[in-house]
Motif scaffolding. Structure first.
Motif, mmCIF file in Angstrom:
data_model
loop_
_atom_site.group_PDB
_atom_site.id
_atom_site.type_symbol
_atom_site.label_atom_id
_atom_site.label_comp_id
_atom_site.label_asym_id
_atom_site.label_seq_id
_atom_site.Cartn_x
_atom_site.Cartn_y
_atom_site.Cartn_z
ATOM 1 N N LEU A 174 0.820 -1.219 0.000
ATOM 2 C CA LEU A 174 0.000 0.000 0.000
ATOM 3 C C LEU A 174 0.849 1.261 0.000
ATOM 4 C CD1 LEU A 174 -2.943 -0.830 2.448
ATOM 5 C CD2 LEU A 174 -2.944 -0.819 -0.036
ATOM 6 N N GLY A 175 2.006 1.208 0.637
ATOM 7 C CA GLY A 175 2.876 2.375 0.663
ATOM 8 C C GLY A 175 3.335 2.780 -0.730
ATOM 9 N N PHE A 176 3.695 1.795 -1.541
ATOM 10 C CA PHE A 176 4.102 2.091 -2.914
ATOM 11 C C PHE A 176 2.917 2.551 -3.763
ATOM 12 C CE2 PHE A 176 7.584 -0.914 -1.791
ATOM 13 C CZ PHE A 176 8.615 -0.005 -1.907
ATOM 14 N N GLU A 177 1.761 2.019 -3.457
ATOM 15 C CA GLU A 177 0.571 2.400 -4.218
ATOM 16 C C GLU A 177 0.171 3.854 -3.966
ATOM 17 O OE1 GLU A 177 -2.620 -0.697 -5.073
ATOM 18 O OE2 GLU A 177 -1.642 -1.395 -3.231
ATOM 19 N N SER A 203 -2.602 -1.461 -12.107
ATOM 20 C CA SER A 203 -3.559 -1.935 -11.102
ATOM 21 C C SER A 203 -3.527 -3.452 -10.973
ATOM 22 C CB SER A 203 -4.972 -1.473 -11.452
ATOM 23 O OG SER A 203 -5.043 -0.074 -11.447
ATOM 24 N N LEU A 204 -3.431 -4.148 -12.096
ATOM 25 C CA LEU A 204 -3.358 -5.607 -12.051
ATOM 26 C C LEU A 204 -2.065 -6.079 -11.399
ATOM 27 C CD1 LEU A 204 -4.850 -6.608 -15.522
ATOM 28 C CD2 LEU A 204 -5.867 -6.978 -13.260
ATOM 29 N N LEU A 205 -0.964 -5.415 -11.690
ATOM 30 C CA LEU A 205 0.308 -5.794 -11.076
ATOM 31 C C LEU A 205 0.267 -5.608 -9.556
ATOM 32 C CD1 LEU A 205 2.877 -4.335 -13.625
ATOM 33 C CD2 LEU A 205 2.402 -6.734 -13.161
ATOM 34 N N PHE A 206 -0.259 -4.471 -9.106
ATOM 35 C CA PHE A 206 -0.325 -4.239 -7.670
ATOM 36 C C PHE A 206 -1.354 -5.138 -6.994
ATOM 37 C CE2 PHE A 206 2.187 -0.402 -8.296
ATOM 38 C CZ PHE A 206 2.978 -0.429 -7.166
ATOM 39 N N THR A 207 -2.430 -5.456 -7.683
ATOM 40 C CA THR A 207 -3.413 -6.379 -7.114
ATOM 41 C C THR A 207 -2.821 -7.776 -6.985
ATOM 42 O OG1 THR A 207 -5.235 -5.072 -8.012
ATOM 43 C CG2 THR A 207 -5.728 -7.340 -7.388
ATOM 44 N N ALA A 208 -2.056 -8.206 -7.983
ATOM 45 C CA ALA A 208 -1.382 -9.515 -7.902
ATOM 46 C C ALA A 208 -0.378 -9.525 -6.753
ATOM 47 C CB ALA A 208 -0.696 -9.832 -9.228
ATOM 48 N N HIS A 223 -7.962 -1.796 -3.895
ATOM 49 C CA HIS A 223 -7.602 -2.460 -5.152
ATOM 50 C C HIS A 223 -8.784 -2.532 -6.111
ATOM 51 C CE1 HIS A 223 -4.018 -3.568 -2.886
ATOM 52 N NE2 HIS A 223 -3.460 -3.526 -4.078
ATOM 53 N N ALA A 224 -9.965 -2.718 -5.575
ATOM 54 C CA ALA A 224 -11.148 -2.693 -6.437
ATOM 55 C C ALA A 224 -11.330 -1.303 -7.051
ATOM 56 C CB ALA A 224 -12.385 -3.088 -5.640
ATOM 57 N N CYS A 241 1.026 -11.208 -1.224
ATOM 58 C CA CYS A 241 1.375 -10.853 0.149
ATOM 59 C C CYS A 241 0.340 -11.365 1.148
ATOM 60 C CB CYS A 241 1.530 -9.346 0.280
ATOM 61 S SG CYS A 241 2.998 -8.696 -0.535
ATOM 62 N N MET A 242 -0.923 -11.331 0.792
ATOM 63 C CA MET A 242 -1.954 -11.835 1.695
ATOM 64 C C MET A 242 -1.836 -13.349 1.876
ATOM 65 S SD MET A 242 -3.786 -9.332 2.855
ATOM 66 C CE MET A 242 -2.265 -8.399 2.911
ATOM 67 N N VAL A 243 -1.570 -14.069 0.795
ATOM 68 C CA VAL A 243 -1.431 -15.530 0.872
ATOM 69 C C VAL A 243 -0.188 -15.900 1.676
ATOM 70 C CG1 VAL A 243 -1.014 -17.609 -0.502
ATOM 71 C CG2 VAL A 243 -2.743 -15.961 -1.226
ATOM 72 N N LYS A 244 0.957 -15.292 1.348
ATOM 73 C CA LYS A 244 2.195 -15.603 2.057
ATOM 74 C C LYS A 244 2.116 -15.169 3.521
ATOM 75 C CE LYS A 244 5.526 -17.377 0.072
ATOM 76 N NZ LYS A 244 5.814 -18.801 0.154
#
Length: 109
Positions: A2-5, A77-82, A60-61, A87-90
């Motif tokens: 989120l910081g980079f976003e 947006s797709l790159l940051f969402t991926a 992200h939405a 990050c959420m999974v890991k």
């Protein structure tokens, strides 16, 4: 993530403003600024509970919806969402492994 976003959404807002993608042009600045405020709030509450994670998903939405106004922003947006999904999974896996390790070693962290 989120910081980079935060940088990216400000640049998206400036692009929408500069390209006059919406009328009035200032709406692009308000959109970028509004998303930036959402990111700052999400970052502020990230460590407190689940609210920061929920705000991240909502953000992200919204970033994906910005692609309606600025089509090339879909790539970013797709790159940051991926990256967010990864990050959420890991992060969930690390949390589960840490809890299992603590349970196996008698609660000593």
């Amino acid at each position: 993530v989120l910081g980079f976003e935060l940088i990216i959404v400000v640049l998206m807002g400036l692009s929408i403003f500069g390209l006059s993608a919406v009328e009035p042009r200032e709406l692009g600045l308000y959109l970028g600024g509004g998303l930036a405020v959402v990111i700052v709030v999400g970052l502020a509450v990230m460590r407190v509970g689940r609210a920061g994670i929920v705000i991240g998903w909502i953000l992200h939405a919204l970033m994906l919806l910005v692609a309606i106004l600025l089509p090339l922003s879909l790539i970013v947006s797709l790159l940051f969402t991926a990256l967010w999904i990864y990050c959420m999974v890991k992060g969930a896996r690390i949390d589960r492994d840490r809890e299992a390790w603590i349970a196996a070693h008698g609660g000593a962290a």
